[in-house]
Design a protein around this motif. Structure first.
Motif, mmCIF file in Angstrom:
data_model
loop_
_atom_site.group_PDB
_atom_site.id
_atom_site.type_symbol
_atom_site.label_atom_id
_atom_site.label_comp_id
_atom_site.label_asym_id
_atom_site.label_seq_id
_atom_site.Cartn_x
_atom_site.Cartn_y
_atom_site.Cartn_z
ATOM 1 N N LEU A 2 0.809 -1.213 0.000
ATOM 2 C CA LEU A 2 0.000 0.000 0.000
ATOM 3 C C LEU A 2 0.844 1.265 0.000
ATOM 4 O O LEU A 2 0.364 2.334 -0.351
ATOM 5 N N LYS A 3 2.114 1.142 0.391
ATOM 6 C CA LYS A 3 3.001 2.304 0.423
ATOM 7 C C LYS A 3 3.206 2.893 -0.962
ATOM 8 O O LYS A 3 3.658 4.023 -1.105
ATOM 9 N N ASN A 4 2.899 2.124 -1.990
ATOM 10 C CA ASN A 4 3.030 2.610 -3.363
ATOM 11 C C ASN A 4 1.713 3.139 -3.923
ATOM 12 O O ASN A 4 1.641 3.528 -5.081
ATOM 13 N N GLU A 5 0.671 3.137 -3.089
ATOM 14 C CA GLU A 5 -0.665 3.495 -3.553
ATOM 15 C C GLU A 5 -1.110 4.855 -3.003
ATOM 16 O O GLU A 5 -0.521 5.391 -2.062
ATOM 17 N N LYS A 6 -2.180 5.379 -3.597
ATOM 18 C CA LYS A 6 -2.745 6.656 -3.181
ATOM 19 C C LYS A 6 -4.160 6.433 -2.659
ATOM 20 O O LYS A 6 -4.906 5.609 -3.187
ATOM 21 N N LYS A 26 -0.123 6.584 7.462
ATOM 22 C CA LYS A 26 0.890 5.579 7.802
ATOM 23 C C LYS A 26 0.997 4.508 6.731
ATOM 24 O O LYS A 26 2.085 3.990 6.466
ATOM 25 N N PHE A 28 -0.291 4.599 3.278
ATOM 26 C CA PHE A 28 -0.268 4.910 1.848
ATOM 27 C C PHE A 28 0.825 5.917 1.485
ATOM 28 O O PHE A 28 1.217 6.752 2.306
ATOM 29 N N ARG A 29 1.255 5.820 0.251
ATOM 30 C CA ARG A 29 2.289 6.731 -0.254
ATOM 31 C C ARG A 29 1.801 8.172 -0.267
ATOM 32 O O ARG A 29 2.527 9.093 0.069
ATOM 33 N N GLU A 30 0.560 8.358 -0.697
ATOM 34 C CA GLU A 30 -0.010 9.701 -0.820
ATOM 35 C C GLU A 30 -1.465 9.668 -0.374
ATOM 36 O O GLU A 30 -2.188 8.721 -0.672
#
Length: 231
Positions: A2-6, A26, A28-30
């Motif tokens: 999810l860190k690469n998702e918005k 915390k 998500f990327r954006e």
């Protein structure tokens, strides 16, 4: 992953949606947020949401949904209707179609900004009888939005199966307990922070906080006792 998702958070500036905003930041990327002006009792709710979003560096869009307030009669859009929660009946604060429309408009916004994730603070555990806070409704709408827009959304409901005490615990674990307690607006009478203490929303919020603080205190006492035994 999810860190690469918005993600787009449906945001009111209240306890639940602010906790969800910290949760999304915390994971998500954006993150962006969307707030709705639907003729609610207190315009302060919108100002509160703007202030929190600005402080956290989150892009906030405020959408005009005033037509909703014209179509429904409830205590959140009409000051002449008393706030009443009677067990077994829909609360007078229930706004027909609110979460359905909010999530639908949030989805349109999300697709426009390239986000596939929607986050909402609805909760079936403490849902106060609101039918549009139920898990079945959210899952149904998720399928409908994906079909209607030919776009793969995921609606996240991090509070769905937890009570208010556990919501306070989540805020604490996210490092946001004091922020949520002092900066958010849950009170039906428009008082930021701990609120009026008398309306149903304030009573639920305070009972949850006191329950969590009691549990946290007992955990602290237990940990301290264990450390004493090791010395």
């Amino acid at each position: 992953m999810l860190k690469n998702e918005k993600a787009v958070v449906v945001f009111s500036g209240g306890q639940d949606s602010t906790t969800c905003l910290f949760w999304a930041l915390k994971l998500f990327r954006e993150v962006e947020a969307v707030t709705f002006d639907y003729g609610q009792r207190h315009s302060l709710e919108i100002e509160c949401a703007k202030g929190i979003a600005a402080e956290l560096g989150v892009q906030l869009t405020v959408l005009d949904m005033s037509l909703l307030g014209q179509l429904t009669q409830n205590a959140l859009t009409r000051t002449d209707i008393p706030i009443v929660h009677v067990e077994g009946e829909l609360p007078s604060t229930f706004v027909d179609g609110r979460n359905h429309l909010f999530l639908s408009f949030a989805a349109v916004l999300a697709k426009g900004v390239g986000a596939r994730h929607l986050v909402t603070g609805v909760c079936e555990t403490d849902f106060s009888g609101y039918p549009d806070c139920r898990d079945a409704f959210v899952k149904s709408l998720n399928v409908t939005l994906n079909l209607a827009m030919d776009y793969e959304f995921v609606i996240h409901t991090p509070l769905m199966w937890i009570d208010k005490a556990q919501t306070w615990q989540m805020a604490d674990e996210l490092g946001a307990f004091d922020f949520v307690r002092e900066r958010t607006l849950t009170c039906y009478n428009g008082i930021i922070g701990d609120g009026c203490g008398e309306c149903p929303a304030c009573k639920l919020r305070r009972a949850g906080m006191e329950s969590y603080l009691h549990m946290r205190g007992e955990a602290g006492d237990s940990q301290a006792s264990g450390m004493e035994g090791q010395e």
